[in-house]
Design an enzyme around this catalytic site. Sequence first.
Site, mmCIF file in Angstrom:
data_model
loop_
_atom_site.group_PDB
_atom_site.id
_atom_site.type_symbol
_atom_site.label_atom_id
_atom_site.label_comp_id
_atom_site.label_asym_id
_atom_site.label_seq_id
_atom_site.Cartn_x
_atom_site.Cartn_y
_atom_site.Cartn_z
ATOM 1 N N GLY A 21 5.445 8.345 70.780
ATOM 2 C CA GLY A 21 4.251 7.855 71.462
ATOM 3 C C GLY A 21 4.280 6.353 71.665
ATOM 4 O O GLY A 21 3.868 5.845 72.720
ATOM 5 N N ASP A 22 4.768 5.622 70.666
ATOM 6 C CA ASP A 22 4.893 4.171 70.786
ATOM 7 C C ASP A 22 5.871 3.808 71.896
ATOM 8 O O ASP A 22 5.668 2.844 72.642
ATOM 9 C CB ASP A 22 5.371 3.564 69.468
#
Length: 302
Positions: free
Chosen positions: A251-252
Site C-alpha cells: 500500500g505504501d
Amino acid sequence: MIYTVTFNPAIDYVLHLTAPLAVGEINRTSDEACQFGGKGINVSGVLRELGCESIALGFTAGETGAWLERGLQLSGLKTRFIRLPDGMTRINVKVKGAKETEINGSGPNITPEAMQALWDNLEELGEGDILVLAGSIPSSMPQDVYQQILARLDGRGIRFVVDATRDLLVKVLPYHPFLIKPNNHELGEIFGKELNGDEEITQAARKLQQRGARNVLVSMAGDGALLLDETGAVHRIGTPKGKVVNSVGAGDSMVAGFIAGYLQSGSYSYALRLGTACGSATAFSLGLAERRDIDALLKTIE
C-alpha cells in the site's frame, strides 16, 4: 519537496520458514533478512526508486534507531529523524510460512520536547510541498496528531497525503487532503458496513470526497484499485499477473507511485497506473519494489 512522517519506525526481522509455523515447537528458517521500515519510510524508499527526492521525518531511539538511520542513509534516503532520550526503535518480527504472522513492537515514548522538534521541522514546509502522513500513532502521542498537523499547516499550499484508518483519517477531511488511501475494508469500517462491488465503494468514496478529500484512492488487493479523482471521474484498474509473496509495504508503494506519477504527468489516470505497478512490484517481491520491476509491470497495465 516531498516529506514523509513515520512516527514509529521499525526494523523488520523477516523470517522465511521451511514448514508451517509450529507454536510451542522449534522452527527452522530457510532465509532471513532485516529491512528498515515504517509506512512513511516505505513511501520514501519507493519514491527514491522512481527518481523523486524526499526527506523522511520521524523519531528514533537507542542502538536500533542508530542502525536504522545509518541503513537508510546508505541506501540514499535523506532523513531528518529526531533522537529520543530513552527506549529503542522497535523490532517487528515477520514470519512467512504457510501463512504470514507478525509480532510488532510497541516502540519508544515520544516526549513533548521531541514533538516540538518535529513541529519545528514541519515549519519549513510551504507552497508546493507534499507531506505524507501514514500509519498508526504511538500510544504516547495524542491520537488526533494528524488533525493537529493539518490544522497547523492549513493554508500554506501544501498537498497532504494521508494513509490512515477510521477516525485518524476522517478527522483530517475538513483540511482537504490532496489524497487519502483507504483500502476497501477500511472504507467499509468508516461507514459501519461491508462494501460489495464498485458501485458501493464509489458511493462511499464520494461521501468522503464530499466531506473534504480531493482524491480518494481505494486499494482492493487482488481486485485492483478504484480512484475517485477531484473532478468526480472514477478510474478503475485491475492488477497485473504475478505471485504475491509479500504484503508488507504494498500500500505504501502504491502511494509513492501515485505521487510520482502525478508529479511526472499531471494525469490521475497515469498516477493510478504507476501506483498499481509499484504496489504490485512490492507484493511480488521479498522487499520493496525496485525500478526494473516497476517498469516491467507498468508496460502490462492498461
